[in-house]
Each structure stands twice: as structure tokens, then as C-alpha cells.
Design an enzyme around this catalytic site. Structure first.
Site, PDB file in Angstrom:
ATOM      1  N   LYS A  84       0.810  -1.234   0.000  1.00  0.00           N
ATOM      2  CA  LYS A  84       0.000   0.000   0.000  1.00  0.00           C
ATOM      3  C   LYS A  84       0.839   1.278   0.000  1.00  0.00           C
ATOM      4  O   LYS A  84       0.417   2.295  -0.535  1.00  0.00           O
ATOM      5  CB  LYS A  84      -0.931   0.007   1.214  1.00  0.00           C
ATOM      6  CG  LYS A  84      -1.946  -1.121   1.177  1.00  0.00           C
ATOM      7  CD  LYS A  84      -3.342  -0.606   1.049  1.00  0.00           C
ATOM      8  CE  LYS A  84      -4.358  -1.676   0.697  1.00  0.00           C
ATOM      9  NZ  LYS A  84      -4.276  -2.912   1.468  1.00  0.00           N
ATOM     10  N   GLU A 106      -9.721   6.610   3.087  1.00  0.00           N
ATOM     11  CA  GLU A 106     -10.575   5.665   3.792  1.00  0.00           C
ATOM     12  C   GLU A 106      -9.719   4.447   4.101  1.00  0.00           C
ATOM     13  O   GLU A 106      -8.697   4.206   3.449  1.00  0.00           O
ATOM     14  CB  GLU A 106     -11.766   5.255   2.926  1.00  0.00           C
ATOM     15  CG  GLU A 106     -11.491   4.143   1.904  1.00  0.00           C
ATOM     16  CD  GLU A 106     -10.517   4.552   0.802  1.00  0.00           C
ATOM     17  OE1 GLU A 106     -10.503   5.731   0.437  1.00  0.00           O
ATOM     18  OE2 GLU A 106      -9.770   3.670   0.319  1.00  0.00           O
ATOM     19  N   SER A 371       1.774  -9.778  -0.922  1.00  0.00           N
ATOM     20  CA  SER A 371       1.312  -8.382  -0.813  1.00  0.00           C
ATOM     21  C   SER A 371       1.617  -7.747   0.536  1.00  0.00           C
ATOM     22  O   SER A 371       1.784  -6.537   0.633  1.00  0.00           O
ATOM     23  CB  SER A 371      -0.188  -8.300  -1.112  1.00  0.00           C
ATOM     24  OG  SER A 371      -0.919  -9.150  -0.251  1.00  0.00           O
TER      25      SER A 371
HETATM   26  C1  LIG Z   1      -5.105  -4.056   1.276  1.00  0.00           C
HETATM   27  C2  LIG Z   1      -4.403  -5.320   1.090  1.00  0.00           C
HETATM   28  C3  LIG Z   1      -4.763  -6.230   0.070  1.00  0.00           C
HETATM   29  C4  LIG Z   1      -5.939  -6.035  -0.820  1.00  0.00           C
HETATM   30  O1  LIG Z   1      -5.949  -4.882  -1.600  1.00  0.00           O
HETATM   31  P1  LIG Z   1      -5.637  -4.914  -3.153  1.00  0.00           P
HETATM   32  O2  LIG Z   1      -5.973  -3.525  -3.590  1.00  0.00           O
HETATM   33  O3  LIG Z   1      -6.524  -5.935  -3.772  1.00  0.00           O
HETATM   34  O4  LIG Z   1      -4.213  -5.247  -3.320  1.00  0.00           O
HETATM   35  C5  LIG Z   1      -3.999  -7.369  -0.103  1.00  0.00           C
HETATM   36  N1  LIG Z   1      -2.960  -7.646   0.702  1.00  0.00           N
HETATM   37  C6  LIG Z   1      -2.586  -6.809   1.699  1.00  0.00           C
HETATM   38  C7  LIG Z   1      -1.432  -7.175   2.553  1.00  0.00           C
HETATM   39  C8  LIG Z   1      -3.301  -5.620   1.929  1.00  0.00           C
HETATM   40  O5  LIG Z   1      -2.926  -4.802   2.922  1.00  0.00           O
END
Ligand SMILES: *Cc1c(COP(=O)(O)O)cnc(C)c1O
Length: 386
Positions: A84, A106, A371
Site C-alpha cells: 500500500k 478511507e 502483498s
Molecule cells: C489491502 C491489502 C490487500 C488487498 O488490496 P488490493 O488492492 O486488492 O491489493 C492485499 N494484501 C494486503 C497485505 C493488503 O494490505
């Protein structure tokens, strides 16, 4: 940057006041994004503050177990623990360049809120985060983190008191304060130009991964796998591979208690096209077009919509869809942690679990986008001990 349409998806379904703000944002973004000063300031922050490039790690143990070569793109090693920050930093820098002193965002799980509050602390901007009251209670640690970083956290008590309602309130604030405020959406959703801006800032993931795999293996991967909430980490890693038609792109959604249970967040897998938060995309909705409450064990996937570009890629057949339940995701989390010593976020754990559903050929080359890291989820994991 085009019309903001991906086939029939995308667009700008917003009131007039917001429409002109979006047009202005699109034009300044187009002007600034590719300029040298902006690129070099962003690139040095990504390197020295976020820790990019993130490694591409050969996961030998899981590779051996599945008979493939699995590489992990380590976004979990980014500053603040997830991808993020790539978007938050890019957009806060953009806001600074266009003289907006106040940032609105948000957040659901709190990850986007923490990333935005972090970038605001770094760059000295005022930061207001809207968060559903339900999430404020569920994610108290992240609420405190945002406050420590100097942000104001506003609990939202309308609707289901979760991410969908927080987004609505954030958009309302922007509408009233558009003169001095910039609104940062946390995923590739919302009205044009947001899906494109967020994708551009997240594409660094795929640009690096493509370069890294070519260097390590002298060829492109057979598969790229990513979890999908709104779709920003998935679009970020998929986008630079979009024209490599031999690379299969696998989008993994949250099936919650099962797609047939009605309690899930699998908008691509089980939703239908409609309009939410200013754009047309696949959504979870009833026959009257009322948005259904999404469910997932991972707060970051718990959103009833998905980005318009991914919606288009589903219809054009460019992505392969998988859906993984809460309990499968938990097993995936334990499996990844025990196998590789990497505790993934519960969102990411869905992608790990999907590896067991894909019918790979021997020695397939696979990249999985990690992610984020799972430290934030330990309390949830403890409560669902398996
Ligand atoms: C917010 C988040 C997601 C999901 O958001 P995407 O916009 O689909 O990437 C996935 N993994 C983590 C670790 C997150 O913080």
C-alpha cells in the site's frame, strides 16, 4: 491516459462538483507523473524509505513440494509491511506538487490508513482517515498507529459501519473540501482517474518482478499469482506482463464461508456488473442493485467491489480466477509460514492456498505476490487455531 474506460467498465459516475475535481486531477496527474523531478523524487523515496526494489525470493521448500519453481515477490518487506505504501507515497507526493495541504483517505483493515498517515507524517501534510466503526474496534492497533503518526481517525457509523461506508464518507468530505484537499483511494477502484493512478504507482511491483525473473531464469514466468481485494497488488504485478500472452495471470479472491454461502468477497468470481463508488465494475449486489455486505476473514479483501480494469480482464479472458475460503486461507498461512519462514498477511495467504488448486506442469515457473506480512493478523490467526 485514455477515457477511463476499460470496455464497459470504469467511468465517472459522480456528482458535478466531483466531476470537475476528477478532471482537474487527471490533467495535473498527466502533466506531473512523467516529469523528471517527480520521477526522481519518487524513485529515491521508493529506494531509501520504502526499501525498493523488494527481493524476488526462490521459495525452495514449496517449490519442491509442488514440483514447480516458485518465486515470491516480497512486498511484505516494504516499509509499513505491505504494498500500500507504493501508492500512498506516490499520491501524497502528487498532492504536495499541486499544493493540497490536507489528505483524506478511507481504510478498512487500517493498512491503507497507516500507509497514508506514514506518507503524510514524512511530508508534513494534514491527514484525515475515515474508518467504519466496526473496523475501528476490530483493528484497534492500526487505529493507534495512525494516531501516533499524527492522523485524525474518524469513525463512520452509517450503513454496515465498514469499508464501503468509510469510502462514501471520505468522498463526501472531498466534495466539501476539494479546494485544499486531495483524496487518496487505497486500491484500483473509484472513478477515473483513480484506477489508472493507483495501477501506475503499483506497477513498480511488476516492473521489478519482470526484470528480476529475466535476470534469474532468463525467461518469463508461466504464472503470476496475486490475491484480489480491490485489485491494486494484483494490477501492480500483472500490468507489466499484460502483453506477454504466455504468462497466465491468476487472480485469487476471498470465498469467505464459500461462494455458495452468500458470505464472501468474490466480486469477479460471483458478482455482476454495476456501479459503486463512482465506477462500473463487477460487484456483489442483489437483484435491486443494493450492495451486499462482503465477508472475508482478511479485512483487506472484505470489499464488495473490484477494480474496473480487472473486471475487463475477466471478460476478455486475460485472467484466471480462483476463490479461496477463510479456512483454506488460514491453512495457506500456516503452510507458507512453516515451509518458508515467511508469515504472510491473511490476504496474501489466499494466494498461497490457491497454489494447491492450480494444475501446474512440472517445473512451471511461478511468481506469487506476497502483498503484505501477517504480523497484523496474529490475533485473528490465534482465534482460529488449526
Ligand atoms: C489491502 C491489502 C490487500 C488487498 O488490496 P488490493 O488492492 O486488492 O491489493 C492485499 N494484501 C494486503 C497485505 C493488503 O494490505
Amino acid at each position: 491516459m485514455g477515457s477511463g474506460r476499460f470496455g464497459k467498465f470504469g467511468g465517472r459516475y459522480v456528482p458535478d462538483t466531483l466531476f470537475s475535481a476528477l478532471v482537474e486531477l487527471e490533467s495535473v496527474y498527466k502533466k506531473i507523473y512523467r516529469t523528471k523531478p517527480f520521477r526522481s523524487e519518487l524513485n529515491s523515496l521508493l529506494r531509501d524509505y520504502v526499501g525498493r526494489p523488494t527481493p524476488l525470493f526462490l521459495a525452495k521448500n514449496i517449490s519442491k513440494e509442488l514440483g514447480i519453481r516458485l518465486y515470491l515477490k516480497r512486498e511484505d518487506l516494504c516499509h509499513t509491511g505491505a504494498h500500500k505504501i507504493n501508492n500512498a507515497l506516490g499520491q501524497v507526493l502528487l498532492a504536495k506538487k499541486i499544493n493540497k495541504q490536507r489528505i483524506i483517505a478511507e481504510t478498512g483493515a487500517g493498512q491503507h490508513g497507516v500507509a497514508t498517515a506514514t506518507a503524510c507524517a514524512l511530508m508534513g501534510l494534514q491527514c484525515v482517515i475515515y474508518m467504519g466503526e466496526e473496523d475501528v474496534q476490530r483493528q484497534s492497533l492500526n487505529v493507534y498507529r495512525m494516531k501516533l503518526l499524527g492522523a485524525t481517525v474518524v469513525p463512520v457509523t452509517s450503513g454496515s459501519r465498514t469499508l464501503k461506508d468509510a469510502t462514501t464518507e471520505a468522498i463526501r468530505d472531498w466534495l466539501e473540501n476539494v479546494e485544499n484537499s486531495h483524496y487518496i483511494i487505497g486500491s484500483v477502484v473509484g472513478p477515473h482517474p483513480y484506477p489508472t493512478i493507483v495501477r501506475d504507482f503499483q506497477s513498480i511491483i511488476g516492473i521489478e518482478a519482470r526484470r528480476q525473473i529475466l535476470k534469474l531464469e532468463q525467461r518469463l514466468p508461466d504464472y503470476v499469482v496475486a490475491c484480489v481485494g480491490g485489485g491494486s497488488n494484483a494490477m501492480g504485478i500483472f500490468y507489466p506482463f499484460r502483453d506477454d500472452m504466455d504468462v497466465k495471470l491468476v487472480a485469487v479472491e476471498a470465498a469467505g464461508n464459500g461462494v455458495d454461502s452468500g458470505q464472501h468477497s468474490a466480486a469477479l468470481f460471483a458478482g455482476s456488473p454495476g456501479v459503486l463508488h463512482g465506477s462500473m465494475s463487477y460487484l456483489l449486489q442483489d437483484s435491486d442493485g443494493q450492495i451486499k455486505v462482503a465477508h472475508s476473514i482478511s479485512a483487506g479483501l472484505d470489499y464488495p467491489g473490484v477494480g474496473p480494469e480487472l473486471s475487463f480482464m475477466k471478460d476478455s479472458g486475460r485472467i484466471i480466477l480462483e476463490a479461496v475460503t477463510d479456512s483454506e486461507a488460514l491453512s495457506g498461512c500456516h503452510w507458507a509460514t512453516r515451509s518458508e519462514g515467511i508469515l504472510p498477511a491473511l490476504e496474501t495467504s489466499h494466494a498461497f492456498s490457491a497454489l494447491k488448486k492450480i494444475s501446474f506442469s512440472k517445473n512451471d515457473l511461478v511468481i506469487l505476490n506476497v502483498s503484505g506480512r501477517g504480523d497484523k493478523d496474529i490475533n485473528t490467526i490465534i482465534n482460529h487455531d488449526i
